[in-house]
Design an enzyme around this catalytic site. Structure first.
Site, PDB file in Angstrom:
ATOM      1  CG  ASP A 116      -0.199   3.499   3.804  1.00  0.00           C
ATOM      2  OD1 ASP A 116      -0.051   4.231   2.808  1.00  0.00           O
ATOM      3  OD2 ASP A 116      -1.302   3.124   4.211  1.00  0.00           O
ATOM      4  CB  CYS A 156      -4.754   4.304   5.130  1.00  0.00           C
ATOM      5  SG  CYS A 156      -4.565   3.066   6.410  1.00  0.00           S
ATOM      6  CB  CYS A 211      -0.946  -0.002   1.197  1.00  0.00           C
ATOM      7  SG  CYS A 211      -0.102   0.076   2.777  1.00  0.00           S
ATOM      8  CB  CYS A 236      -3.664  -0.285   8.900  1.00  0.00           C
ATOM      9  SG  CYS A 236      -4.541  -0.450   7.341  1.00  0.00           S
TER      10      CYS A 236
HETATM   11 FE1  FES Z   1      -1.580   0.748   4.169  1.00  0.00          FE
HETATM   12 FE2  FES Z   1      -3.504   1.145   5.879  1.00  0.00          FE
HETATM   13  S1  FES Z   1      -3.690   0.869   3.751  1.00  0.00           S
HETATM   14  S2  FES Z   1      -1.394   0.931   6.284  1.00  0.00           S
END
Ligand code: FES
Length: 154
Positions: free
Chosen positions: A40, A64, A38, A108
């Protein structure tokens, strides 16, 4: 915990009003983890005193809403704990404290757990301290996620 499909009011609260955002100068331990899938990234700062108690925790998350809420809750949970007790702040504990997360957002919370571990690892290496159950951090938690899924039979 029953299947959660929506964000709880606690998640919304920690997302809209995150606690402990920022950096700690000269932190005792700093850990950065990311999820390549993702994109992140989460960085965790821990201030740990001579008694090995976490006095302060701050975070910076480029990610996110669930990642922000879980980092916020994780910093709250870890404060005041000994470095060994801090190991109990798992993604499950963070999710429970937030009244659950939708299943697509479970990864996450794993980022929050791994960020704490990475910061504890940094601290343990700098001070030559062994924290039981603590493993070297991985750069990409995606791999951990696969492992976690295998274990929980998701
Ligand atoms: Fe990547 Fe939440 S979508 S940490």
């Amino acid at each position: 915990m029953s299947q959660v499909t929506e964000y709880s009011s606690k998640v919304m609260d920690h997302f809209s009003n995150p606690r402990n955002v920022g950096e700690i100068e000269n932190a005792s331990g700093v850990g950065t983890v990311g999820n390549a899938k993702c994109g992140d990234i989460m960085r965790m700062y821990l201030d740990i005193d001579d008694e090995q108690v976490v006095r302060d925790a701050k975070f910076k998350t480029f990610g996110c809403g669930a990642a922000i809420a879980t980092s916020s809750m994780a910093t709250e949970l870890v404060k005041g704990k000994s470095v060994q007790e801090a190991m109990s702040v798992t993604n499950k504990a963070v999710m429970e404290a937030l009244d659950g997360l939708p299943s697509v957002k479970v990864h996450c919370s794993l980022l929050a757990e791994q960020a704490i571990h990475a910061a504890l690892w940094d601290y343990s290496q700098k001070n030559d301290i062994t924290i039981e159950g603590l493993k070297p951090p991985v750069n990409d938690i995606d791999e951990t996620e696969e492992f976690y899924k295998m274990q929980s039979g998701e």
